[in-house]
Design a protein around this motif. Structure first.
Motif, short mmCIF file in Angstrom:
data_model
loop_
_atom_site.label_atom_id
_atom_site.label_comp_id
_atom_site.label_asym_id
_atom_site.label_seq_id
_atom_site.Cartn_x
_atom_site.Cartn_y
_atom_site.Cartn_z
N HIS A 173 36.11 39.05 52.34
CA HIS A 173 36.01 37.58 52.19
C HIS A 173 37.06 36.88 53.03
O HIS A 173 38.07 37.48 53.41
CB HIS A 173 36.13 37.16 50.72
CG HIS A 173 37.38 37.64 50.04
ND1 HIS A 173 37.49 38.91 49.51
CD2 HIS A 173 38.58 37.05 49.82
CE1 HIS A 173 38.69 39.06 48.99
NE2 HIS A 173 39.39 37.94 49.17
N MET A 179 39.90 34.46 52.72
CA MET A 179 40.75 33.88 51.68
C MET A 179 41.26 32.56 52.22
O MET A 179 41.88 32.51 53.27
CB MET A 179 41.91 34.84 51.41
CG MET A 179 42.65 34.55 50.14
SD MET A 179 41.83 35.39 48.74
CE MET A 179 40.93 34.07 47.98
N HIS A 206 40.32 39.10 53.87
CA HIS A 206 40.70 39.98 52.76
C HIS A 206 39.57 40.93 52.40
O HIS A 206 38.40 40.62 52.59
CB HIS A 206 41.01 39.16 51.51
CG HIS A 206 42.38 38.56 51.50
ND1 HIS A 206 42.92 37.96 50.39
CD2 HIS A 206 43.32 38.47 52.47
CE1 HIS A 206 44.14 37.52 50.67
NE2 HIS A 206 44.41 37.80 51.93
N MET A 209 43.21 42.78 45.99
CA MET A 209 42.74 42.58 47.35
C MET A 209 43.88 42.74 48.33
O MET A 209 45.04 42.56 47.99
CB MET A 209 42.05 41.23 47.51
CG MET A 209 42.88 40.05 47.09
SD MET A 209 41.85 38.57 47.05
CE MET A 209 43.05 37.37 46.50
CU LIG Z 1 41.44 37.42 48.92
#
Ligand SMILES: [Cu+2]
Length: 172
Positions: A128, A130, A95, A106
């Protein structure tokens, strides 16, 4: 080996077709979602190394957690990070956090290129991993294993501690 009779041959062909279909579904999947049970043979990536990996601790019952790390490409060719899986989470997606009109949202992000000699950072407020469908509750100090998959088919195994804050980066 005696010649197979037609029905045996058909069965073999059917299995082969199923195997190909399964393989295609797997590699063509646009999502980075995967199941722990799909962890396969390890083809190590020899040029990328991971630094300061961590999973941000979340309150009990949190539906999603986030994983962060820095990928360094020590190779002479760009490396393409494609997707990740984890032994603790049923689904892992890549993400990107976006701030639009002051609101943090996001979206899923695609393949990420790590330039030769460069690095790619996953960090709060940015890119990141997720982490969804936790198999069990996590507390600070627990270790989460990830397998990172690159576009060339190579992989990298990473262990990340659950922590309230980012670990200090390693000095190179
Ligand atoms: Cu995320």
């Amino acid at each position: 080996m005696k010649p197979a009779n037609p029905s045996q041959l058909l069965a073999v062909i059917a299995i082969a077709v199923l195997a190909i279909a399964a393989g295609m579904t797997c590699t063509a999947a646009p999502q980075m979602a995967t199941k722990t049970s799909q962890v396969g043979a390890m083809v190590p990536n020899k040029t990328v190394h991971v630094d300061a990996a961590w999973v941000r601790a979340a309150p009990p019952g949190a539906m999603m957690l986030a994983g962060y790390m820095t990928l360094h490409n020590d190779g002479k060719e760009p490396a393409r990070f494609a997707w990740a899986q984890s032994d603790v989470f049923g689904m892992v997606e890549l993400h990107q956090t976006l701030i639009t009109n002051g609101i943090s949202t996001m979206r899923t992000a695609g393949e990420q290129t790590i330039p030769a000699g460069g690095s790619l950072r996953f960090e709060p407020g940015g890119l990141h991993l997720m982490l969804m469908q936790a198999q069990h509750a996590l507390k600070i100090g627990d270790q989460v294993r990830f397998r990172l998959h690159f576009a060339d088919g190579s992989m990298l195994d990473v262990t990340a501690p659950v922590s309230a804050e980012a670990p200090a980066p390693t000095v190179h």
